[in-house]
Design a protein around this motif. Structure first.
Motif, short mmCIF file in Angstrom:
data_model
loop_
_atom_site.label_atom_id
_atom_site.label_comp_id
_atom_site.label_asym_id
_atom_site.label_seq_id
_atom_site.Cartn_x
_atom_site.Cartn_y
_atom_site.Cartn_z
N ASN A 100 0.82 -1.20 0.00
CA ASN A 100 0.00 0.00 0.00
C ASN A 100 0.86 1.25 0.00
O ASN A 100 1.83 1.35 0.74
N ASP A 101 0.47 2.23 -0.83
CA ASP A 101 1.13 3.53 -0.87
C ASP A 101 0.45 4.46 0.13
O ASP A 101 -0.70 4.86 -0.08
N LEU A 102 1.16 4.80 1.21
CA LEU A 102 0.63 5.69 2.25
C LEU A 102 1.65 6.79 2.51
O LEU A 102 2.71 6.84 1.89
N CYS A 103 1.33 7.69 3.43
CA CYS A 103 2.29 8.70 3.86
C CYS A 103 1.98 9.10 5.29
O CYS A 103 0.95 8.70 5.85
N HIS A 104 2.84 9.90 5.88
CA HIS A 104 2.66 10.32 7.27
C HIS A 104 1.80 11.56 7.40
O HIS A 104 1.17 11.77 8.44
N ALA A 105 1.78 12.41 6.38
CA ALA A 105 0.98 13.62 6.44
C ALA A 105 0.66 14.09 5.02
O ALA A 105 1.39 13.80 4.09
N VAL A 106 -0.47 14.78 4.89
CA VAL A 106 -0.88 15.37 3.62
C VAL A 106 -1.17 16.84 3.86
O VAL A 106 -1.88 17.19 4.81
N VAL A 107 -0.61 17.69 3.02
CA VAL A 107 -0.84 19.13 3.11
C VAL A 107 -1.75 19.53 1.94
O VAL A 107 -1.45 19.24 0.79
N LEU A 115 -18.47 8.39 -4.24
CA LEU A 115 -18.80 9.63 -3.54
C LEU A 115 -17.83 10.75 -3.89
O LEU A 115 -18.24 11.90 -4.08
N ILE A 116 -16.55 10.44 -4.00
CA ILE A 116 -15.57 11.45 -4.40
C ILE A 116 -15.89 11.95 -5.81
O ILE A 116 -15.87 13.16 -6.07
N GLU A 117 -16.20 11.03 -6.71
CA GLU A 117 -16.53 11.43 -8.09
C GLU A 117 -17.83 12.24 -8.14
O GLU A 117 -17.91 13.22 -8.88
N GLU A 118 -18.82 11.87 -7.34
CA GLU A 118 -20.07 12.64 -7.30
C GLU A 118 -19.82 14.06 -6.79
O GLU A 118 -20.54 14.99 -7.14
N ALA A 119 -18.79 14.22 -5.95
CA ALA A 119 -18.44 15.54 -5.43
C ALA A 119 -17.58 16.32 -6.42
O ALA A 119 -17.22 17.47 -6.16
N GLY A 120 -17.22 15.69 -7.55
CA GLY A 120 -16.43 16.37 -8.57
C GLY A 120 -14.94 16.08 -8.49
O GLY A 120 -14.15 16.76 -9.14
N GLY A 121 -14.56 15.09 -7.73
CA GLY A 121 -13.14 14.78 -7.56
C GLY A 121 -12.75 13.45 -8.14
O GLY A 121 -13.52 12.79 -8.83
N GLU A 122 -11.52 13.08 -7.82
CA GLU A 122 -10.94 11.80 -8.24
C GLU A 122 -10.25 11.18 -7.04
O GLU A 122 -9.98 11.85 -6.04
N MET A 123 -9.90 9.90 -7.14
CA MET A 123 -9.26 9.21 -6.02
C MET A 123 -7.96 9.89 -5.60
O MET A 123 -7.58 9.82 -4.44
N GLU A 124 -7.27 10.57 -6.51
CA GLU A 124 -6.02 11.24 -6.14
C GLU A 124 -6.26 12.39 -5.14
O GLU A 124 -5.32 12.89 -4.53
N HIS A 125 -7.51 12.77 -4.94
CA HIS A 125 -7.84 13.82 -3.98
C HIS A 125 -8.07 13.26 -2.57
O HIS A 125 -8.27 14.03 -1.62
N LEU A 126 -8.02 11.95 -2.44
CA LEU A 126 -8.18 11.29 -1.14
C LEU A 126 -7.00 11.65 -0.25
O LEU A 126 -5.84 11.57 -0.67
N VAL A 127 -7.28 12.10 0.98
CA VAL A 127 -6.19 12.50 1.88
C VAL A 127 -6.12 11.66 3.16
O VAL A 127 -5.05 11.54 3.75
N LYS A 128 -7.23 11.09 3.61
CA LYS A 128 -7.20 10.34 4.87
C LYS A 128 -8.20 9.20 4.86
O LYS A 128 -9.31 9.33 4.36
#
Length: 138
Positions: free
Chosen positions: A22-29, A71-84
């Motif tokens: 899994n690709d994760l990180c410690h923080a997202v800004v 739900l992200i797509e219905e809000a106008g986004g894509e999975m790359e906008h997922l932060v948490k």
């Protein structure tokens, strides 16, 4: 990538004893944009709230992640906008199956993630619930 990911990592190195990738990180800004706060997604249909007919943790996780993506797509986004992501599982033995399946949806995204083992979820047939947050840039 639309958000700054701090200290990205892959679970292959973090948990070498488990078959996870899994690709994760410690923080997202994030800066500006619209925050999408999703309720915990469970293995049920968004249209009618019916649980899927499966007691397999991987199949349940596929449904949960499909709901999050929808739900992200219905809000106008894509999975790359997922932060948490906050992952709740009812049995620690399901962890690898749940995280392996989740990993298929977050490859290259690197959200932050917290995992918890809980005694039960709202319905006894549910093995996994995932709470997600996305930020769609302006």
């Amino acid at each position: 990538m639309t958000h700054r990911r701090i200290r990205p990592f892959n679970t292959r190195e973090t948990y070498p004893e488990q078959a996870l990738d899994n690709d994760l990180c410690h923080a997202v800004v994030t800066r500006g944009g619209s925050t999408v706060w999703m309720r915990g997604q469970c293995p049920q249909n968004l249209e009618d709230a019916r649980s899927i007919d499966s007691h397999d943790p991987a199949e349940q996780t596929h449904k949960v992640m499909q709901n999050i993506r929808q739900l992200i797509e219905e809000a106008g986004g894509e999975m790359e906008h997922l932060v948490k992501l906050v992952v709740y599982i009812t049995d620690v033995r399901h962890r690898e199956a749940v995280y392996r399946t989740m990993g298929e949806y977050i490859k290259g995204v690197h959200p932050v993630s917290t995992g918890l083992v809980v005694q039960a979820l709202a319905r006894p047939e549910w093995l996994v619930e995932i709470d997600a947050t996305a930020v769609i840039p302006e």
